[in-house]
Design an enzyme around this catalytic site. Structure first.
Site, PDB file in Angstrom:
ATOM      1  N   ARG A 161     -17.626  -0.596 -18.252  1.00 38.01           N
ATOM      2  CA  ARG A 161     -16.729  -2.039 -17.087  1.00 38.01           C
ATOM      3  C   ARG A 161     -18.063  -1.833 -15.847  1.00 38.01           C
ATOM      4  NH1 ARG A 161     -10.922  -1.459 -15.215  1.00 38.01           N
ATOM      5  NH2 ARG A 161     -12.128  -0.072 -13.902  1.00 38.01           N
ATOM      6  N   ARG A 172     -18.356   4.635  -4.732  1.00 35.94           N
ATOM      7  CA  ARG A 172     -16.935   4.814  -4.438  1.00 35.94           C
ATOM      8  C   ARG A 172     -16.876   5.904  -3.847  1.00 35.94           C
ATOM      9  NH1 ARG A 172     -14.461   2.826 -10.605  1.00 35.94           N
ATOM     10  NH2 ARG A 172     -12.608   3.542  -9.713  1.00 35.94           N
TER      11      ARG A 172
END
Length: 217
Positions: A161, A172
């Site tokens: 992904r 992140r």
């Protein structure tokens, strides 16, 4: 028990939350599920969130807080809950504190799942998902398919992904360190934080968490 689960992406919060909630007979309340439920049910908060998200903007804290408090007010959460993904920052943590205080309640524990940063990157960046069925998940190191790039279950193509690339994972983590990690200090000041290693087998981590919660009960 009223518990908050916190930890970086890749720490296994969702997996642990499901096991812990079942063991403790309390609902697992995750931010992702809250958004999906409110949007699919067409609630006022769901419509507001959808309009904001469709415009490409971040959902304000007030909307997230409203969804979480609504869910916590449901009958199955009367004797406790396990929060996963909420609060995400100190503002949300303070709002949760105030709401609980108004109800004469308080948190019992904040479980802080610790994983070395490089292990987080390895866990997430190695993940491969089947294009035919996203439930078929493999890992380049920990659970590789028999044939590289091919799903063992259905023969579909495995892919990474876009949000699982190393670059994205590190971004992140930066967001986590900047926005979410400060809530740990917020709750440490209240004597609520229990820090646990999230390395090892899933069952081992669950056992550590249950042992820690039993000591705080």
């Amino acid at each position: 028990m009223r518990i908050v689960l916190v930890g970086p992406p890749g720490a296994g919060k969702g997996t642990q939350a499901a096991f812990l909630a079942k063991n403790l007979s309390i609902p697992h309340i995750s931010t992702g599920d809250l958004f999906r439920a409110n949007i699919s049910q067409g609630t006022a908060l769901g419509k507001q969130a959808k309009a904001i998200m469709d415009a490409g903007n971040l959902v304000p804290d007030e909307v997230t807080i409203g969804m979480a408090l609504d869910r916590m007010a449901q009958s199955d959460a009367e004797n406790g809950f396990l929060l996963d993904g909420f609060p995400r920052n100190v503002f949300q943590a303070e709002a949760l504190d105030a709401a609980l205080k108004d109800q004469g309640q308080e948190l019992d524990a904040v479980l802080d799942l610790e994983v070395p940063e490089e292990e987080v990157v390895k866990r997430i960046a190695g993940r491969r998902i089947c294009r035919n069925d996203s439930a078929h998940v493999f890992h380049a190191t920990y659970s590789p398919p028999k044939t590289e790039g091919v799903c063992d279950v259905c023969g579909g193509e495995l892919y990474q992904r876009p949000d699982d690339t190393e670059e994205t994972v590190r971004k992140r983590l930066d967001v986590y360190h900047t926005q979410t990690e400060p809530i740990i200090d917020h709750y440490k000041a209240q004597g609520l934080v229990v820090t646990l290693s999230a390395e090892g087998k899933v069952a081992e981590v669950t056992e550590r968490a249950m042992d820690a919660l039993n000591r705080t009960a």
